[in-house]
Design a protein around this motif. Structure first.
Motif, PDB file in Angstrom:
ATOM      1  N   SER A   1       1.216   4.098  -2.948  1.00  0.00           N
ATOM      2  CA  SER A   1       0.920   5.513  -2.740  1.00  0.00           C
ATOM      3  C   SER A   1       2.106   6.385  -3.157  1.00  0.00           C
ATOM      4  O   SER A   1       1.929   7.570  -3.438  1.00  0.00           O
ATOM      5  CB  SER A   1       0.555   5.771  -1.280  1.00  0.00           C
ATOM      6  OG  SER A   1       1.672   5.545  -0.458  1.00  0.00           O
ATOM      7  N   LEU A   2       3.316   5.810  -3.208  1.00  0.00           N
ATOM      8  CA  LEU A   2       4.467   6.590  -3.677  1.00  0.00           C
ATOM      9  C   LEU A   2       4.552   6.619  -5.194  1.00  0.00           C
ATOM     10  O   LEU A   2       5.267   7.432  -5.756  1.00  0.00           O
ATOM     11  CB  LEU A   2       5.765   5.998  -3.130  1.00  0.00           C
ATOM     12  CG  LEU A   2       5.938   6.055  -1.628  1.00  0.00           C
ATOM     13  CD1 LEU A   2       7.219   5.369  -1.249  1.00  0.00           C
ATOM     14  CD2 LEU A   2       5.959   7.486  -1.177  1.00  0.00           C
TER      15      LEU A   2
ATOM     16  N   GLU B   1      -7.013   5.481  -3.502  1.00  0.00           N
ATOM     17  CA  GLU B   1      -6.304   4.767  -2.436  1.00  0.00           C
ATOM     18  C   GLU B   1      -7.213   4.501  -1.248  1.00  0.00           C
ATOM     19  O   GLU B   1      -7.102   3.462  -0.605  1.00  0.00           O
ATOM     20  CB  GLU B   1      -5.144   5.626  -1.956  1.00  0.00           C
ATOM     21  CG  GLU B   1      -3.803   5.117  -2.373  1.00  0.00           C
ATOM     22  CD  GLU B   1      -2.769   6.189  -2.225  1.00  0.00           C
ATOM     23  OE1 GLU B   1      -2.823   6.902  -1.223  1.00  0.00           O
ATOM     24  OE2 GLU B   1      -1.941   6.318  -3.134  1.00  0.00           O
ATOM     25  N   LEU B   2      -8.108   5.460  -0.947  1.00  0.00           N
ATOM     26  CA  LEU B   2      -8.978   5.299   0.224  1.00  0.00           C
ATOM     27  C   LEU B   2      -9.845   4.057   0.082  1.00  0.00           C
ATOM     28  O   LEU B   2      -9.867   3.196   0.971  1.00  0.00           O
ATOM     29  CB  LEU B   2      -9.869   6.530   0.373  1.00  0.00           C
ATOM     30  CG  LEU B   2      -9.180   7.803   0.805  1.00  0.00           C
ATOM     31  CD1 LEU B   2     -10.129   8.964   0.715  1.00  0.00           C
ATOM     32  CD2 LEU B   2      -8.692   7.649   2.215  1.00  0.00           C
TER      33      LEU B   2
ATOM     34  N   PHE C   1       0.829  -1.200   0.000  1.00  0.00           N
ATOM     35  CA  PHE C   1       0.000   0.000   0.000  1.00  0.00           C
ATOM     36  C   PHE C   1       0.871   1.261   0.000  1.00  0.00           C
ATOM     37  O   PHE C   1       0.603   2.212  -0.742  1.00  0.00           O
ATOM     38  CB  PHE C   1      -0.864  -0.056   1.256  1.00  0.00           C
ATOM     39  CG  PHE C   1      -2.092   0.746   1.163  1.00  0.00           C
ATOM     40  CD1 PHE C   1      -2.997   0.509   0.158  1.00  0.00           C
ATOM     41  CD2 PHE C   1      -2.334   1.740   2.073  1.00  0.00           C
ATOM     42  CE1 PHE C   1      -4.132   1.270   0.066  1.00  0.00           C
ATOM     43  CE2 PHE C   1      -3.460   2.503   1.991  1.00  0.00           C
ATOM     44  CZ  PHE C   1      -4.362   2.270   0.988  1.00  0.00           C
ATOM     45  N   GLY C   2       1.943   1.236   0.819  1.00  0.00           N
ATOM     46  CA  GLY C   2       2.837   2.380   0.880  1.00  0.00           C
ATOM     47  C   GLY C   2       3.531   2.638  -0.437  1.00  0.00           C
ATOM     48  O   GLY C   2       3.592   3.781  -0.911  1.00  0.00           O
TER      49      GLY C   2
ATOM     50  N   TRP D   1     -15.384   8.821  -4.943  1.00  0.00           N
ATOM     51  CA  TRP D   1     -15.765   9.331  -3.621  1.00  0.00           C
ATOM     52  C   TRP D   1     -17.161   8.904  -3.228  1.00  0.00           C
ATOM     53  O   TRP D   1     -17.388   8.530  -2.069  1.00  0.00           O
ATOM     54  CB  TRP D   1     -15.659  10.852  -3.588  1.00  0.00           C
ATOM     55  CG  TRP D   1     -14.245  11.305  -3.510  1.00  0.00           C
ATOM     56  CD1 TRP D   1     -13.469  11.689  -4.551  1.00  0.00           C
ATOM     57  CD2 TRP D   1     -13.437  11.378  -2.350  1.00  0.00           C
ATOM     58  NE1 TRP D   1     -12.219  12.001  -4.106  1.00  0.00           N
ATOM     59  CE2 TRP D   1     -12.175  11.826  -2.749  1.00  0.00           C
ATOM     60  CE3 TRP D   1     -13.652  11.120  -0.997  1.00  0.00           C
ATOM     61  CZ2 TRP D   1     -11.133  12.018  -1.862  1.00  0.00           C
ATOM     62  CZ3 TRP D   1     -12.616  11.310  -0.113  1.00  0.00           C
ATOM     63  CH2 TRP D   1     -11.369  11.748  -0.544  1.00  0.00           C
TER      64      TRP D   1
ATOM     65  N   ILE E   1      -1.319  16.562 -12.368  1.00  0.00           N
ATOM     66  CA  ILE E   1      -2.257  16.912 -11.296  1.00  0.00           C
ATOM     67  C   ILE E   1      -3.437  15.951 -11.288  1.00  0.00           C
ATOM     68  O   ILE E   1      -3.904  15.503 -10.239  1.00  0.00           O
ATOM     69  CB  ILE E   1      -2.681  18.381 -11.460  1.00  0.00           C
ATOM     70  CG1 ILE E   1      -1.558  19.268 -10.952  1.00  0.00           C
ATOM     71  CG2 ILE E   1      -3.950  18.670 -10.720  1.00  0.00           C
ATOM     72  CD1 ILE E   1      -1.748  20.700 -11.231  1.00  0.00           C
TER      73      ILE E   1
ATOM     74  N   ILE F   1      -4.909   9.568  -5.062  1.00  0.00           N
ATOM     75  CA  ILE F   1      -5.272   9.757  -3.654  1.00  0.00           C
ATOM     76  C   ILE F   1      -6.722   9.351  -3.434  1.00  0.00           C
ATOM     77  O   ILE F   1      -7.047   8.693  -2.442  1.00  0.00           O
ATOM     78  CB  ILE F   1      -5.031  11.222  -3.250  1.00  0.00           C
ATOM     79  CG1 ILE F   1      -3.539  11.451  -3.136  1.00  0.00           C
ATOM     80  CG2 ILE F   1      -5.697  11.543  -1.941  1.00  0.00           C
ATOM     81  CD1 ILE F   1      -3.173  12.805  -2.675  1.00  0.00           C
TER      82      ILE F   1
ATOM     83  N   SER G   1      -4.538  13.551  -8.016  1.00  0.00           N
ATOM     84  CA  SER G   1      -5.836  13.557  -7.336  1.00  0.00           C
ATOM     85  C   SER G   1      -6.528  12.205  -7.504  1.00  0.00           C
ATOM     86  O   SER G   1      -7.171  11.701  -6.582  1.00  0.00           O
ATOM     87  CB  SER G   1      -6.709  14.694  -7.846  1.00  0.00           C
ATOM     88  OG  SER G   1      -6.693  14.713  -9.235  1.00  0.00           O
TER      89      SER G   1
ATOM     90  N   VAL H   1       2.828   7.713  -7.421  1.00  0.00           N
ATOM     91  CA  VAL H   1       2.389   8.905  -8.126  1.00  0.00           C
ATOM     92  C   VAL H   1       3.515   9.945  -8.249  1.00  0.00           C
ATOM     93  O   VAL H   1       3.482  10.811  -9.111  1.00  0.00           O
ATOM     94  CB  VAL H   1       1.154   9.490  -7.423  1.00  0.00           C
ATOM     95  CG1 VAL H   1       1.527  10.126  -6.113  1.00  0.00           C
ATOM     96  CG2 VAL H   1       0.458  10.470  -8.298  1.00  0.00           C
ATOM     97  N   TYR H   2       4.558   9.838  -7.392  1.00  0.00           N
ATOM     98  CA  TYR H   2       5.622  10.838  -7.437  1.00  0.00           C
ATOM     99  C   TYR H   2       6.318  10.882  -8.787  1.00  0.00           C
ATOM    100  O   TYR H   2       6.663  11.964  -9.263  1.00  0.00           O
ATOM    101  CB  TYR H   2       6.658  10.577  -6.344  1.00  0.00           C
ATOM    102  CG  TYR H   2       6.245  11.143  -5.023  1.00  0.00           C
ATOM    103  CD1 TYR H   2       6.200  12.502  -4.831  1.00  0.00           C
ATOM    104  CD2 TYR H   2       5.862  10.313  -3.995  1.00  0.00           C
ATOM    105  CE1 TYR H   2       5.794  13.029  -3.637  1.00  0.00           C
ATOM    106  CE2 TYR H   2       5.446  10.828  -2.787  1.00  0.00           C
ATOM    107  CZ  TYR H   2       5.423  12.190  -2.622  1.00  0.00           C
ATOM    108  OH  TYR H   2       4.999  12.698  -1.445  1.00  0.00           O
TER     109      TYR H   2
END
Lengths: 174, 374
Positions: B130-131, B163-164, B126-127, B323, B153, B160, B157, B133-134
């Motif tokens: 989430s990285l 990911e939730l 998971f970590g 969302w 951009i 993120i 968005s 995207v850099y």
């Protein structure tokens, strides 16, 4: 390689990248150095045998919050929004305040310096304290009420975010 | 000390093999993507390099390396180079915790077919995701191009937001297996007790989020060519562009392997115990490794199938789905899983959850339609 050598190397790297956050001229570079600082701090968590904190630190700070920082800074027009340089009086005041804080911090740590590990005070020490199972047990027994309250807070925030994002019938798409 | 060295050497060799398999699969994914696209559009596809065009990835690689490596003026040179490197790095790091097989014993030394068995395995995945995207964000900004920046951009968005829901769908898996370690998650699913039977809803959520995290169609808004020319890699050429594209294929393969680990029993396959009794545990383990890779390749096919079937979302639809669609759905899934554990009938609860969801949607639809008429 001795573990203390790794600690010294990692600490030096952390301090260096943290300083670069402040000294970098370009805000984007600052944010990227900050991300690197978080990685170094995660490395410290690994040295403390706290793998869960390491992973959560990376997921929450490096993976989510710093991406949002970068996101906002990229939207700004950096050439237009550069702050003009401060007067020398402001710079002097800033250095005095920061220097005083540094002295106070060093004094505080010097006074309350932790005793070196001996046979007596490491008798109750277990290397598994930072593992996720033990952390979970502590959170769900000793700190149950605060933990549940925090989770309710997050749940409310999440529901609020979904509600804000929801489009009413008949509302425009953009 | 001698044993440690043996295990260390074996692990190093194993990581090298996983690395080679990942890169090889990623290279040939580009070939199969074009072949599948050609099949779906009634074309022939690449057929010039070698028999059936099987050498096409090699030809592509040579082309990528020979092209002019262009760095635009006024771009941030170091970050421009760092972008594709970061993408590639994060894509390759995830496979460290995927258990490719059970233990193997060679000349008295037993070791796992897994890079590292940490007790936070799934959080590591998971970590790193989430990285991921850099690479896109840094490359897109450093290009000094409005289209690249918009693509970057969008990527940030989108990642993120999805990911939730992805994290919430993993929580239901953790409730069932009671451990964060990927190895333990696979071990609870042995002998056909695959999580997909208990978590059909969680799997659908995870699959959709995997599409979004890999920036694959229908979620490839960051490189939407009708609006943004090439998105975040507009300014890239030569092997730097190649790295971005390659990282996407690696991500597809690894996310397929993670999905197989979480929902399809990992290296488990029907008749595992029988083969272990007949041919020994080493042979059974290696067939299991093949089974895991086969499952991952099946998911790679699904990724391609969807890409050439569905059109792209509009951006507000993408955010709306993430969302207001997937996050409430994954919360519902967590509640249903908890109920299933409470009554000790996880499979019943999983199926019942989907039925309740469908009935709820139909009733809601009927009610809101009445309101619209009135």
């Amino acid at each position: 390689m001795e573990i203390t050598n790794i600690w010294y190397f990692l600490s030096a790297l952390t301090l260096l990248s943290a300083l670069m956050v402040v000294f970098a001229k370009n805000p984007i570079h600052s944010v990227l150095y900050l991300v690197f600082t978080f990685f170094c701090i995660s490395g410290h968590y690994v040295l403390l045998n706290a793998q869960f904190l390491m992973a959560v630190n990376i997921i929450v700070y490096a993976g989510a919050i710093m991406v949002l920082f970068l996101f906002v800074i990229m939207m700004l027009d950096l050439r237009k929004n550069m702050p003009e340089s401060k007067s020398s009086l402001v710079k002097l005041a800033g250095s005095v305040v920061a220097g005083t804080l540094l002295v106070i911090l060093i004094a505080a740590f010097h006074k309350n310096s932790l005793p070196a590990p001996t046979a007596e005070n490491t008798a109750n020490f277990t290397s598994q304290t930072g593992m996720v199972e033990n952390l979970g047990k502590v959170l769900y027994s000793e700190y149950l009420l605060p933990f549940e309250l925090v989770s309710i807070l997050f749940f409310v925030a999440m529901v609020g975010a979904v509600l804000l994002g929801k489009r009413e019938v008949g509302e425009r798409n953009f | 000390m001698e044993l440690l060295n043996d295990v260390f050497t074996a692990k190093a060799i194993f990581i090298g093999i996983v690395f080679a398999i990942t890169l090889g699969v990623a290279a040939y994914s580009t070939y199969f993507e074009r072949k599948i696209a050609a099949f779906m559009q009634d074309r022939i596809g690449p057929d010039r390099a070698g028999p059936f065009g099987i050498l096409q990835p090699l030809a592509d690689a040579v082309k990528m390396f020979m092209k002019e490596d262009f760095i635009p003026a006024n771009s941030n040179k170091w970050l421009f180079i760092a972008g594709p490197c970061l993408s590639m790095l994060t894509a390759l790091m995830t496979s460290a915790v995927v258990p490719f097989g059970d233990t193997v014993t060679i000349s008295g030394v037993t070791f796992d077919l897994q890079g590292i068995d940490v007790n936070i395995g799934i959080l590591w995945v998971f970590g790193i995701v989430s990285l991921g995207v850099y690479g896109i964000l840094v490359g897109g900004w450093a290009s000094n191009n409005k289209y690249s920046l918009l693509g970057a951009i969008r990527a940030a968005s989108q990642n993120i937001s999805y990911e939730l829901a992805m994290g919430m769908s993993i929580i239901a898996i953790l409730m069932l297996s009671g451990s964060l370690s990927t190895k333990a998650i696979v071990e609870t699913q042995q002998a056909g007790h695959w999580n997909i039977l208990q978590q059909p809803l969680g799997f659908v959520i995870f699959l959709i989020c995997a599409f979004a995290e890999c920036n694959r169609t229908p979620f490839d808004l960051p490189e939407c060519e009708t609006e943004l020319i090439g998105g975040y890699h507009t300014e890239y050429s030569s092997m730097k562009l190649g790295f971005y594209l390659f990282a996407e294929y690696i991500n597809m393969f690894i996310s397929g392997a993670v999905m197989a680990t979480l929902f399809f029993g990992g290296y488990d396959y029907p008749g595992y115990a029988y083969i272990a009794a007949q041919l020994g545990s080493n042979a059974a383990t290696f067939i299991g490794m093949g089974a895991l890779i086969g499952k991952a390749l099946l998911f790679v096919f699904v990724f391609m199938w969807v890409r050439w079937t569905l059109p792209r979302f509009r951006y507000d639809q993408l955010m709306g789905l993430g969302w207001t669609g997937l996050i409430p759905l994954s919360m519902f899934n967590v509640v249903v899983t908890g109920f299933g554990i409470l009554i000790d009938q996880p499979i019943l609860a999983g199926v019942g959850g989907i039925v309740i969801l469908l009935v709820g949607l139909i009733v809601n639809d009927a009610l809101s339609r009445k309101k619209k008429i009135a």
